[in-house]
Design a protein around this motif. Sequence first.
Motif: not given
Length: 332
Positions: A162-170, A219-225, A302-307
Amino acid sequence: MPASTPNPGYVPRAAIRRRRPTPPARARTDLAHLATRLTARDLWLIEMLHEHKVLTTHHIHALAFTSSRTTNRRLRELYHLNVVDSFRPLRTHGSAPEHYTLGKAGAELLAARAGVDLPATGWRKDHTARIAFSPTLEHTLGVNTLLTQLATTEGFLQLWLSERSATRLWGDWIHPDAYAHHTNNTGATGPGWLLPFFLEYDTGSYNLARVEAKLPGYAALAATTGTRTPLLIHTSTTRRETALRQRLADTTDRLELPLATTNTGLFTPTAPAWLPLTTTTAPTDRLTLPQLATHWPDLSPAGTPETTLPAPGRHTTLPWRPTPPRPPTDTP
């Protein structure tokens, strides 16, 4: 008789309503006893309602049952157990289906299974009222309807956040309306396809500049992860989609962002409804989701900064699969 001297046999109507006892099943539910009455599918529904806030009878029937009669009967039983709550919005034309939310007993059971206190689940006494009167209710229902359609037609949803979980991750970069994995690979050997995607469900309430301002975050999320995940934008009308594509074309090319659009008039889950937005490799015809999965090279979840996100099936607090455990048959 003076007005100051009440009739001893008179009981105000309001007092009668206040004294009317609440039905026992809705007044009190023992969790230990409740746990013995719930199926794996019931537990799945509790998690889905917690994750996605509100699902209609039609959503739940499509996702979890084979018979509308069985759907209604089980939901009525869960309502009287206080596992779910419900409301029906008023419409000027026709009638709305029943809208289901998480009930108090369902939230308490969720908290007990997670080893947390009830407030940690986000449930409050006015939980259902807040959803029923939310100005974003129609938007939430639109997102949930679209993802339900994808989960119950060609291919299936391996993941739906959901939007809530996606916001929590990214949330440091983006605030999509949903994140999902659409695939045809059920675990069997052989070729398959996987389309991970972020969803923006555009109702036309934002101006085009505000939608455009979201793209650098993706784009920043893709570049970071180090990941490459498409953005799918579902628009309200053909006119809105055309205007949005004209506004986003240069930014999408500059950011090298995989992006495709559709609109309500064209979208059906299995139809070629999605049109990629890149000037160099854009096809002239619209594509289905499986075709989108092969249109863009080197897509990745999609990833997070850690994994990257855990593989489906691994232990996680997220409701990975929107397909519930299901008995072999549903008896009406």
